[in-house]
Design a protein around this motif. Structure first.
Motif, PDB file in Angstrom:
ATOM      1  N   HIS A 176      -5.945  -1.307 -10.480  1.00  0.00           N
ATOM      2  CA  HIS A 176      -6.320  -0.386 -11.555  1.00  0.00           C
ATOM      3  C   HIS A 176      -5.612   0.963 -11.372  1.00  0.00           C
ATOM      4  CE1 HIS A 176      -8.742   1.549 -14.606  1.00  0.00           C
ATOM      5  NE2 HIS A 176      -9.023   2.521 -13.752  1.00  0.00           N
ATOM      6  N   GLY A 177      -5.103   1.493 -12.471  1.00  0.00           N
ATOM      7  CA  GLY A 177      -4.471   2.809 -12.443  1.00  0.00           C
ATOM      8  C   GLY A 177      -2.954   2.764 -12.412  1.00  0.00           C
ATOM      9  N   TYR A 178      -2.383   1.546 -12.345  1.00  0.00           N
ATOM     10  CA  TYR A 178      -0.931   1.420 -12.309  1.00  0.00           C
ATOM     11  C   TYR A 178      -0.456   0.663 -13.545  1.00  0.00           C
ATOM     12  CZ  TYR A 178      -1.626   2.842  -7.504  1.00  0.00           C
ATOM     13  OH  TYR A 178      -2.000   3.541  -6.384  1.00  0.00           O
ATOM     14  N   HIS A 179       0.633   1.148 -14.130  1.00  0.00           N
ATOM     15  CA  HIS A 179       1.188   0.527 -15.337  1.00  0.00           C
ATOM     16  C   HIS A 179       2.508  -0.152 -14.981  1.00  0.00           C
ATOM     17  CE1 HIS A 179      -1.699   2.561 -18.016  1.00  0.00           C
ATOM     18  NE2 HIS A 179      -1.574   3.577 -17.169  1.00  0.00           N
ATOM     19  N   ASN A 180       2.667  -1.390 -15.434  1.00  0.00           N
ATOM     20  CA  ASN A 180       3.876  -2.161 -15.173  1.00  0.00           C
ATOM     21  C   ASN A 180       4.568  -2.502 -16.481  1.00  0.00           C
ATOM     22  OD1 ASN A 180       3.378  -2.868 -12.145  1.00  0.00           O
ATOM     23  ND2 ASN A 180       1.481  -3.484 -13.171  1.00  0.00           N
ATOM     24  N   GLN A 181       5.880  -2.521 -16.448  1.00  0.00           N
ATOM     25  CA  GLN A 181       6.650  -2.950 -17.613  1.00  0.00           C
ATOM     26  C   GLN A 181       7.846  -3.769 -17.151  1.00  0.00           C
ATOM     27  OE1 GLN A 181       7.437   0.037 -20.537  1.00  0.00           O
ATOM     28  NE2 GLN A 181       8.974  -1.171 -21.605  1.00  0.00           N
ATOM     29  N   PHE A 182       8.015  -4.922 -17.762  1.00  0.00           N
ATOM     30  CA  PHE A 182       9.173  -5.762 -17.477  1.00  0.00           C
ATOM     31  C   PHE A 182      10.438  -5.017 -17.891  1.00  0.00           C
ATOM     32  CE2 PHE A 182      12.329  -8.716 -19.237  1.00  0.00           C
ATOM     33  CZ  PHE A 182      12.624  -9.467 -18.102  1.00  0.00           C
ATOM     34  N   HIS A 196      -0.992   5.977 -13.695  1.00  0.00           N
ATOM     35  CA  HIS A 196      -1.561   6.420 -14.982  1.00  0.00           C
ATOM     36  C   HIS A 196      -1.602   7.940 -15.107  1.00  0.00           C
ATOM     37  CE1 HIS A 196      -5.589   7.939 -13.845  1.00  0.00           C
ATOM     38  NE2 HIS A 196      -5.471   7.128 -12.823  1.00  0.00           N
ATOM     39  N   SER A 197      -1.593   8.670 -13.980  1.00  0.00           N
ATOM     40  CA  SER A 197      -1.614  10.135 -14.044  1.00  0.00           C
ATOM     41  C   SER A 197      -0.338  10.690 -14.674  1.00  0.00           C
ATOM     42  CB  SER A 197      -1.802  10.724 -12.644  1.00  0.00           C
ATOM     43  OG  SER A 197      -0.700  10.393 -11.813  1.00  0.00           O
ATOM     44  N   GLN A 198       0.694   9.852 -14.780  1.00  0.00           N
ATOM     45  CA  GLN A 198       1.961  10.302 -15.358  1.00  0.00           C
ATOM     46  C   GLN A 198       2.175   9.774 -16.779  1.00  0.00           C
ATOM     47  OE1 GLN A 198       4.554   8.989 -12.043  1.00  0.00           O
ATOM     48  NE2 GLN A 198       5.005  11.133 -11.730  1.00  0.00           N
ATOM     49  N   ARG A 199       1.122   9.242 -17.373  1.00  0.00           N
ATOM     50  CA  ARG A 199       1.284   8.654 -18.716  1.00  0.00           C
ATOM     51  C   ARG A 199       1.613   9.710 -19.775  1.00  0.00           C
ATOM     52  NH1 ARG A 199      -3.937   9.094 -17.379  1.00  0.00           N
ATOM     53  NH2 ARG A 199      -5.490   9.787 -18.894  1.00  0.00           N
ATOM     54  N   HIS A 200       1.192  10.975 -19.551  1.00  0.00           N
ATOM     55  CA  HIS A 200       1.493  12.038 -20.515  1.00  0.00           C
ATOM     56  C   HIS A 200       2.667  12.909 -20.063  1.00  0.00           C
ATOM     57  CE1 HIS A 200      -2.021  10.863 -22.692  1.00  0.00           C
ATOM     58  NE2 HIS A 200      -2.860  11.260 -21.750  1.00  0.00           N
ATOM     59  N   HIS A 258       0.824  -1.215   0.000  1.00  0.00           N
ATOM     60  CA  HIS A 258       0.000   0.000   0.000  1.00  0.00           C
ATOM     61  C   HIS A 258       0.855   1.261   0.000  1.00  0.00           C
ATOM     62  CE1 HIS A 258       0.769  -0.295   4.377  1.00  0.00           C
ATOM     63  NE2 HIS A 258       0.594   1.008   4.382  1.00  0.00           N
ATOM     64  N   GLU A 259       2.058   1.204   0.574  1.00  0.00           N
ATOM     65  CA  GLU A 259       2.943   2.376   0.561  1.00  0.00           C
ATOM     66  C   GLU A 259       3.401   2.685  -0.859  1.00  0.00           C
ATOM     67  OE1 GLU A 259       6.108   1.340   3.161  1.00  0.00           O
ATOM     68  OE2 GLU A 259       5.003   1.847   4.992  1.00  0.00           O
ATOM     69  N   ARG A 260       3.680   1.648  -1.621  1.00  0.00           N
ATOM     70  CA  ARG A 260       4.078   1.838  -3.016  1.00  0.00           C
ATOM     71  C   ARG A 260       2.945   2.484  -3.800  1.00  0.00           C
ATOM     72  NH1 ARG A 260       5.148  -4.027  -4.675  1.00  0.00           N
ATOM     73  NH2 ARG A 260       5.833  -3.140  -6.640  1.00  0.00           N
ATOM     74  N   GLN A 261       1.727   1.978  -3.600  1.00  0.00           N
ATOM     75  CA  GLN A 261       0.569   2.538  -4.290  1.00  0.00           C
ATOM     76  C   GLN A 261       0.387   4.022  -3.964  1.00  0.00           C
ATOM     77  OE1 GLN A 261      -2.402  -0.312  -2.764  1.00  0.00           O
ATOM     78  NE2 GLN A 261      -2.890  -0.763  -4.892  1.00  0.00           N
ATOM     79  N   ASP A 262       0.396   4.329  -2.678  1.00  0.00           N
ATOM     80  CA  ASP A 262       0.123   5.703  -2.236  1.00  0.00           C
ATOM     81  C   ASP A 262       1.166   6.683  -2.765  1.00  0.00           C
ATOM     82  OD1 ASP A 262      -2.058   4.748  -0.897  1.00  0.00           O
ATOM     83  OD2 ASP A 262      -1.125   4.787   1.097  1.00  0.00           O
ATOM     84  N   ASP A 263       2.432   6.318  -2.688  1.00  0.00           N
ATOM     85  CA  ASP A 263       3.473   7.251  -3.103  1.00  0.00           C
ATOM     86  C   ASP A 263       3.478   7.473  -4.608  1.00  0.00           C
ATOM     87  OD1 ASP A 263       4.202   7.676  -0.543  1.00  0.00           O
ATOM     88  OD2 ASP A 263       6.218   6.844  -0.685  1.00  0.00           O
ATOM     89  N   LEU A 264       3.115   6.455  -5.398  1.00  0.00           N
ATOM     90  CA  LEU A 264       2.979   6.654  -6.841  1.00  0.00           C
ATOM     91  C   LEU A 264       1.779   7.544  -7.150  1.00  0.00           C
ATOM     92  CD1 LEU A 264       3.740   3.251  -8.617  1.00  0.00           C
ATOM     93  CD2 LEU A 264       5.004   5.377  -8.823  1.00  0.00           C
ATOM     94  N   VAL A 286       6.899   9.632  -5.603  1.00  0.00           N
ATOM     95  CA  VAL A 286       7.939   8.976  -6.394  1.00  0.00           C
ATOM     96  C   VAL A 286       7.458   8.926  -7.837  1.00  0.00           C
ATOM     97  CG1 VAL A 286       8.856   7.595  -4.498  1.00  0.00           C
ATOM     98  CG2 VAL A 286       7.046   6.657  -5.937  1.00  0.00           C
ATOM     99  N   ASP A 287       8.399   8.865  -8.774  1.00  0.00           N
ATOM    100  CA  ASP A 287       8.070   8.830 -10.203  1.00  0.00           C
ATOM    101  C   ASP A 287       7.959   7.409 -10.731  1.00  0.00           C
ATOM    102  OD1 ASP A 287       8.307  11.802 -11.205  1.00  0.00           O
ATOM    103  OD2 ASP A 287       9.991  11.479  -9.846  1.00  0.00           O
ATOM    104  N   LEU A 288       8.804   6.525 -10.221  1.00  0.00           N
ATOM    105  CA  LEU A 288       8.819   5.132 -10.665  1.00  0.00           C
ATOM    106  C   LEU A 288       9.131   4.233  -9.488  1.00  0.00           C
ATOM    107  CD1 LEU A 288      10.895   5.042 -13.998  1.00  0.00           C
ATOM    108  CD2 LEU A 288       8.431   4.704 -13.773  1.00  0.00           C
ATOM    109  N   ILE A 289       8.623   3.006  -9.565  1.00  0.00           N
ATOM    110  CA  ILE A 289       9.001   1.976  -8.604  1.00  0.00           C
ATOM    111  C   ILE A 289       9.644   0.834  -9.363  1.00  0.00           C
ATOM    112  CG2 ILE A 289       8.077   0.151  -7.125  1.00  0.00           C
ATOM    113  CD1 ILE A 289       6.187   2.169  -5.931  1.00  0.00           C
TER     114      ILE A 289
END
Length: 299
Positions: free
Chosen positions: A156-162, A276-280, A133-139, A144-147
């Protein structure tokens, strides 16, 4: 207050030099000094004191800088400027939340990359999360910009990339009394282990990645730090399951032998996650692309 005063103060804090701050801001050194004098009058504090040939911030200056960094960054980098991010001129500070074992792999190459392509930005990998939950909240709150982590954020609302993955290997002291030229399955379970634990996979990494259930191992020591585990292995007859990158980097300096696992196991995946708020956000996109480029050889 004139926002440029705080902008100048921020540049001096980050560069630790009036002249370097002037170069970053594209103004003269006297102009920087004049802005600092106005801030000193505003806050009734010297802010910086002479130290050798340079300057050092006062305790008040350090506290002030911590307080203003986030709001100042938001004011100086509004929505439009974030979309039109220019790495050559931007002075943004990016924060990456990671783990110290991952930092060893990604921070030096990304810092070298930004030195060549985005000389005025700052990259800080100074946040570490133990709980989901700390990771979720800070993003979500853009603290933070990236985890970077070994597990996905699947809400929902979080984007992941390998990003990349690492093979697991076994590190053993070259002076081990029983293991020299090879390590068998029987050896593996007869010896005492240094266990690598992580909050984002299972309690122990190997238990999460082995193709079959791992029988009970004799535990000598458990740690969340691979560096600690490898140093321990070099000074004892305990064995350590570690990533191939860490083992290869440290085997010569620590006098370690490296062996493959005596059974099948998946590799350790590393993902990067953003909100997702940082996608643009052009800067966030640049950071993601820089990480992909600088870790390409690890895939």
């Amino acid at each position: 207050m004139d926002l440029n005063l705080l902008k100048t103060f921020d540049a001096v804090m980050k560069s630790e030099s009036v002249n370097d701050a002037a170069d970053i801001l594209g103004i003269t050194a006297p102009a920087v000094s004049h802005a600092l004098n106005r801030l000193r009058d505003q806050y009734q504090d010297p802010l910086f004191i002479r130290q050798g040939r340079g300057i050092a911030p006062t305790n008040f200056a350090i506290e002030l800088h911590v307080e203003i960094q986030e709001p100042l960054s938001l004011l100086l980098n509004g929505a439009i400027s974030r979309q039109d991010f220019d790495p050559l001129t931007s002075q943004r500070t990016f924060r990456i939340s990671s783990h110290k074992d991952i930092d060893l792999i990604v921070v030096p190459p990304i810092v070298d990359y930004k030195r060549k392509h985005a000389p005025n930005i700052m990259i800080k990998a100074d946040v570490e999360h133990q709980y989901y939950h700390e990771r979720q909240d800070d993003l979500r709150h853009r603290k933070v910009d990236l985890i970077l982590a070994t597990a996905l954020l699947e809400d929902h609302g979080y984007h992941n990339q390998f990003l990349f993955e690492q093979q697991l290997v076994i590190a053993v002291s070259k002076h081990h009394p029983r293991i020299q030229d090879k390590l068998t399955l029987t050896d593996f379970f007869n010896e005492y282990h240094l266990l690598w634990s992580t909050k984002t996979l299972d309690n122990y990494v190997l238990n999460s990645l082995a193709d079959e259930d791992i029988p009970h191992r004799k535990v000598a020591y458990a740690t969340g730090s691979l560096s600690t585990a490898l140093v321990m292995a070099s000074q004892t007859d305990w064995i350590c399951v570690t990533s191939s990158w860490h083992a290869n980097k440290m085997c010569d300096a620590l006098d370690l032998n490296i062996f493959p696992l005596p059974f099948a196991s998946k590799k350790v995946p590393i993902y990067m996650t953003w909100h997702h708020s940082q996608r643009h956000d052009g800067g966030n996109k640049w950071l993601r692309e820089a990480l992909i480029e600088t870790t390409a050889a690890l895939r």
